[in-house]
Write an enzyme that holds these catalytic residues in place. Structure first.
Site, mmCIF file in Angstrom:
data_model
loop_
_atom_site.group_PDB
_atom_site.id
_atom_site.type_symbol
_atom_site.label_atom_id
_atom_site.label_comp_id
_atom_site.label_asym_id
_atom_site.label_seq_id
_atom_site.Cartn_x
_atom_site.Cartn_y
_atom_site.Cartn_z
ATOM 1 N N GLY A 148 0.490 -1.390 0.199
ATOM 2 C CA GLY A 148 -0.297 0.074 0.241
ATOM 3 C C GLY A 148 0.824 1.388 0.243
ATOM 4 N N GLY B 256 4.274 0.907 2.528
ATOM 5 C CA GLY B 256 5.067 -0.236 1.453
ATOM 6 C C GLY B 256 5.450 -0.129 0.410
ATOM 7 C CG HIS C 130 -16.532 7.235 8.328
ATOM 8 N ND1 HIS C 130 -17.050 7.871 7.746
ATOM 9 C CD2 HIS C 130 -15.565 7.703 7.879
ATOM 10 C CE1 HIS C 130 -16.990 8.730 7.012
ATOM 11 N NE2 HIS C 130 -15.962 8.803 6.710
ATOM 12 N NE ARG D 100 -13.546 10.447 10.047
ATOM 13 C CZ ARG D 100 -12.666 10.338 8.348
ATOM 14 N NH1 ARG D 100 -11.824 9.701 9.379
ATOM 15 N NH2 ARG D 100 -12.465 11.081 7.420
ATOM 16 C CD GLU E 4 -5.621 1.269 8.779
ATOM 17 O OE1 GLU E 4 -5.705 1.219 7.942
ATOM 18 O OE2 GLU E 4 -6.902 0.789 9.662
ATOM 19 N NE ARG F 49 -6.942 7.479 9.744
ATOM 20 C CZ ARG F 49 -7.617 8.185 8.641
ATOM 21 N NH1 ARG F 49 -7.660 9.411 8.221
ATOM 22 N NH2 ARG F 49 -9.220 7.542 8.052
#
Lengths: 639, 219, 250
Positions: free
Chosen positions: A44, A47, A268, A332, A427, A437
């Site tokens: 991702g 990485g 969320h 959130r 993450e 976050r």
């Protein structure tokens, strides 16, 4: 082994720490770099950016991903944007303000030095991405556009329509591809990492299984980088991809890496609600909708009338009522909890009663259908496709969904875990977001770690360490490989009658109900028992067809669920031990009179690092006290 | 030569050659059609036109050779691409539906192959005056040769069918050539698609009209 | 949501491995109209596992239409019949009660079948590796606003960069051509000044790699554009051809 969580934070002024550390770090001569092999797990944002950058510098890099291409990692699904303290708007942004906002948004549970470094390198990320050809949104003058996001008062978010994650990942993937072509990176796709190999206390390799051929293989490295993302799929239903899992980090944990703050998860508030038993996945509706959508439920319980038949006086616009200054735009965690509260009261809507309305009627009246279509057309289409309902004609129905996990493997300032040589990025680590976050910060962190932090801290590790020569014939590799193979065989040999999914769903449900948006001691204790029973049942009744010698998605899933059945217990224990409410962690016992989170800075201003003592055994808690030299701790209020 | 072989190594190189030669042939098809309309004007006019072409224009043979080269290159590239395409999907779908494939686009290889056969027959008919029966009289004029062929309903019918098939080939080929040469865009493509259809129709109707008229005239 | 169910007959391509000849198998199923297409296959697989049969292997991951991992031919259409929609975003309400649904894997020599509906699309990665990037190493970038880029160019670049690499273009193309995929990347970078620097080299290298991998040719059927879940435009192919021409002649 006596573990002390030494964060190795450099001394000095917060603004100078990173520069000072970079200067004091050991370097590796360019000619010597190719002597080091780096294993990067996950492709991702973290990485791919790390692998590409390290390969550019001359290290030998191997990457591993379970998808069929590095480009498909779940970073690709991030919609909103990426923060950077560029201050292109001239609206008062600065590195310090981004640092400050992130610490506050994280409810004072993040490490100051790491967050400040994140804010510092944020500006370089945007430069790098633009140079790679990432097509960020621009204004007519040709310069980059910004939008504003929750929890901040400046516009510092760079974006590419609603596909920022995709574009950033494709940028990192392109850099990765260039290094693959040059032979500097060996890319292993459809390859899952099933164990970390530790030789003489250092991470020196991994054991992988190829998801097509079934081959179990040993890979030696001088350092291992875990960039494997979060564990939201512990809830089964989440906004994460189906393949997201905790396996690599969990198995590293079992090998001695301390897991930090596992109970810090982000829910969320605006996801499309669950429709039924066979649902596999929750889809996010961008937070931006809350700018024009009014959230409400009927005032009466069990009101089964259609939305349009409920008169204005019988509607409860609960966010506007409770939080007059922020209204529908509260952060959130606050919005999610409020939705849960009204649904728990029996005032939820939809056939399941597990959703609330987000109504665009007034905005359509005020702005006209055309303006609303221009702003949200894509999202409305997506909602329509999934639900069959048109938000132009009836209110959207939304409900909170697990989205991101702030917790992860504990790392020091160098992103190194408690196993020397095992680094954790993005993450997958715990470091930068505290207990909550902020929007558009995940992409920033992943790329900061990969492009701009690890190249320095890894060199420092190599430069300061004398690594013995190790090859894959070392007994540690043999032991790890045997453990992996035994586990695969054990799963296949149960031959019971329950599908893997049914276990995952039961676990997910229990975690959602008791370790989700709000938690209490009783529910958590009960769930720990539940998990333990479910784990036993799994190992006695799970049914995985086929064998381990060719494609077997059920076997892959079973391995991941088996890990979740161990890991979830740690989440509950962490939640149970943190007797306060902060950020995404809301303990019902610890709330103010008007039902807001009550933090306890006196007793819980620490990172909870857990040491593994065996499956089902109580883990050991190690605390890293958080010291706030720069930011004053205050109660968050959005009234 | 090395340059050409490097160029044609690329699939897109082949496509571009295909497009250029195709456009050359498109121009020829139009010029040939307008010239042929003189058949309807009368014997003298048509023969005069044929005379100018063959005897008065210096280097006309070069044009003919160029044309032949276009045909050969177009065919050669076409076959090479078709083989590549076939190999790209050895096993077909059990069910395959199309959204946009047109009659023209889906039959290019067939209409193209048919056209080669047609061309051979056509050259035998008119250029070498060998069909329907060999004519050895060197003084016979082109008009008479043409009239002899088209006076027969079966031959006339063959020409009409061939015109339609050629029209179908061009209704896609004309657009396709521009796309291959990179002359297409969000605004141009829809126009090109329409232009190609009109062009195909003009070719099909134009040549058929001549064939029908000649049949009526000389039957 | 209208929680009703429909009964359909699935005709699914089953193939154990690349060597197996493969065949269709038929499965009747009753499914909620709210279920997504992949959730419908999940349900079928759950039943198959309990019956002791081999579940259907298929690729999928994000299930929100962005990772590009899922895809199959459904009733002759790549990603089923809905326009601009990936298979994971297709829902059962768009099928009729009693309908027969034929499900096949992408078919192309460059996408060999691994098992059932799973195919190997690593050829796409190899094409990108041949030149689908701007050669900039980390750390060497100037300030992001140093070079203004017109909004129109940026928007064009974005529209092409939206490709998810799912392979539907290849699957839908009668010639199994990858030109829409390749041209989308070439076009994305060609629209940006920083991408122009190595534009010529890129086009030639990517086209060369694409040919090597055994993809077919574009014959301008425009099926790729119609099947693309991200509505990547065919004009990209024209642009790629132009890039190739200028690389050769200019």
């Amino acid at each position: 082994m006596g573990i002390t969580l030494d964060a190795k934070i450099p001394s000095g002024n917060i603004a100078d720490k990173w520069d000072k550390h970079k200067f004091e770090s050991k370097l590796v001569n360019p000619a010597n770099r190719r002597k080091f092999t780096v294993l990067v797990v996950g492709t991702g944002l973290a990485g791919a950016s790390a692998a590409a950058t390290l390969a550019e510098q001359g290290y030998k890099v191997k990457t591993f991903c379970f998808q069929d291409s590095p480009r498909r990692a779940h970073s690709i699904a991030a919609q909103g944007g990426i923060n950077a303290a560029k201050n292109y708007r001239n609206d008062g942004d600065s590195v310090y303000r981004l640092f400050y906002d992130t610490i506050k948004g994280g409810d004072y549970r993040a490490r100051e030095a790491n967050v400040h470094r994140l804010a510092q390198v944020s500006v370089n990320i945007i430069d790098q991405c633009v140079a790679q050809g990432v097509p960020f949104a621009r204004e007519y003058g040709g310069y980059l556009d910004n939008r504003s996001f929750g929890g901040t008062q400046v516009a510092r978010t760079f974006y590419a329509a609603g596909q920022t994650g995709q574009q950033l990942l494709l940028g990192a993937y392109s850099a990765l591809s260039r290094q693959i072509e040059q032979g500097a990176i060996e890319s292993h796709t459809r390859t899952e990492v099933l164990d970390i190999v530790v030789v003489n206390g250092r991470a020196r390799g991994i054991i992988t299984r190829h998801l097509i051929t079934g081959e179990v293989k040993r890979h030696m490295g001088d350092a291992v980088l875990l960039c494997t993302g979060g564990y939201s799929t512990v809830f089964f239903l989440s906004t994460n991809a189906m393949g997201c899992n905790v396996t690599a980090t969990w198995r590293a944990h079992k090998k001695g890496a301390v897991f930090a703050n596992p109970c810090f998860t982000q829910i969320h508030p605006t996801s499309i609600p669950v429709h039924g038993e066979n649902q596999s996945k929750l889809t996010l509706m961008s937070e931006g909708l809350r700018n024009d959508g009014r959230v409400w439920v009927p005032k009466a319980k069990n009101d089964k009338r259609r939305a349009e038949d409920i008169p204005e006086a019988e509607r409860d616009y609960y966010l506007e009522e409770r939080y007059p200054s922020f209204g529908n735009l509260v952060p959130r965690d606050v919005a999610s909890r409020a939705a849960k509260k009204v649904c728990d009261e029996g005032r939820g809507v939809g056939s399941s009663g597990q959703s609330v309305y987000m109504d665009f009627r007034d905005s359509i009246k005020r702005l006209g259908k055309q303006v609303i279509t221009e702003k949200y057309g894509n999202l409305f289409d997506m909602y329509h496709k999934i639900t069959g309902e048109n938000p132009m004609e009836q209110p959207m129905r939304i409900y909170p969904a697990p989205h991101y996990t702030m917790g992860g493997l504990w790392v020091d300032y160098n992103l190194m875990s408690t196993i020397p040589g095992l680094f954790v990025l993005g993450e997958a680590n715990f470091s930068d977001h505290g207990a909550n976050r902020l929007g558009a910060s995940a992409l920033m962190q992943g790329l900061a770690d990969g492009y701009f932090v690890i190249p320095y801290t890894l060199a420092n590790y190599f430069g300061a360490t004398t690594l013995e020569k190790v090859d894959t014939q070392n007994p540690a590799f043999g032991d790890a490989e045997n453990t992996v193979k035994e586990r695969l065989n054990r799963i296949l040999s149960v031959k019971g009658n329950r599908t893997v999914d049914s276990f995952h769903k039961e676990l997910g449900r229990a975690m959602w109900d008791n370790c989700g948006m709000s938690r209490n001691a009783e529910g958590l204790t009960k769930t720990i028992e539940h998990i333990s029973k479910l784990r036993d049942e799994f190992w006695n009744t799970v049914r995985v067809p086929g064998d381990a010698n060719y494609v077997n998605p059920e076997l892959e899933k079973a391995g991941r669920v088996a890990d979740f059945l161990e890991f979830s217990e740690l989440m509950c224990r962490d939640a149970l031990s943190r007797n306060e409410s902060c950020g995404g962690h809301f303990r019902e016992e610890y709330q103010t009179e008007d039902n807001e989170a009550r933090r306890d800075d006196e007793n819980y201003c620490y990172v909870a690092g857990w040491e593994f003592n065996g499956v089902g055994k109580e883990p050991t808690l190690h605390k890293e006290q958080l010291v706030f030299d720069n930011v004053k701790l205050t109660q968050r209020s959005y009234k | 030569m090395a340059y050409i072989s490097r160029f044609t190594k690329y699939s897109i190189g082949k496509k571009i050659i295909m497009g250029i030669s195709g456009l050359g042939l498109c121009v020829f098809a139009l010029v040939h059609l307008s010239g042929n309309f003189l058949l309807l004007k009368g014997q003298a006019e048509f023969n005069a036109y044929a005379d100018i072409l063959h005897n008065k224009i210096p280097g006309f043979v070069a044009v003919e050779l160029g044309l032949a080269a276009c045909f050969i290159v177009h065919m050669w590239m076409g076959i090479s691409l078709a083989i590549q395409n076939r190999n790209a999907r050895p096993q077909q779908y059990a069910v395959k539906k199309s959204n946009t494939t047109s009659l023209g686009s889906s039959t290019m290889a067939y209409t193209g192959t048919y056209f080669i056969l047609f061309l051979i027959i056509h050259l035998m008919n008119i250029k070498f005056a060998f069909l329907p029966k060999p004519i050895v009289d060197p003084s016979i004029d082109k008009y008479t040769v043409t009239a002899m062929v088209l006076a027969q309903p079966a031959w006339s019918f063959f020409y009409i069918i061939s015109s339609i098939i050629l029209g179908i080939h061009l209704s896609h080929g004309f657009y396709s050539a521009f796309q291959s040469l990179g002359i297409a865009g969000e605004k141009t493509t829809p126009k090109l698609l329409i232009a190609a259809r009109i062009y195909g129709l003009v070719i099909a109707v134009g040549y058929s009209y001549i064939a029908v008229s000649m049949l009526m005239l000389h039957r | 949501m209208s929680a009703s169910t429909i009964s359909v007959t699935l005709k699914i391509w089953r193939q154990k491995n690349p060597q197996d000849k493969g065949h269709f198998e038929t499965y009747p199923i009753t499914v909620s109209t709210d279920a997504s297409f992949l959730e419908m296959i999940d349900q079928l697989n759950g039943d198959l596992i309990v019956q002791g049969k081999d579940p259907v292997a298929f690729d999928h991951d994000c299930r929100e239409g962005i990772c590009g991992m899922c895809g199959a031919m459904v009733n002759g259409y790549a990603h089923a019949h809905e326009k601009a929609t990936t298979l994971c975003q297709t829902h059962m309400r768009s099928f009729k009660n009693g309908e027969e649904i034929v499900i096949e894997p992408w078919r192309a020599s460059a996408f060999p079948i691994i098992k059932d509906l799973m195919v190997d699309r690593s050829s796409f990665d190899k094409i990108i590796q041949s030149g689908g990037y701007i050669s900039v190493s980390t750390g060497s970038a100037p300030d992001a606003n140093a070079t203004p880029i017109s909004k129109i160019a940026a928007d064009h670049a974005f529209a092409s960069a939206a490709c998810i690499g799912c392979g539907a273009c290849v699957a839908a193309c009668p010639n199994a051509s990858a030109m829409l995929f390749v041209s989308a990347k070439i076009s994305h970078l060609a629209h940006l000044p920083q991408g122009r620097v190595e534009g010529k080299k890129r086009a030639a290298a990517m086209i060369d790699r694409m040919d090597e991998l055994g993809f077919g040719n574009c014959t301008n059927h425009r099926e790729c554009e119609a099947a693309c879940p991200k509505e990547i435009k065919l004009e990209n192919i024209a642009l790629m051809n132009r890039e190739f021409l200028t690389a050769e002649f200019a």
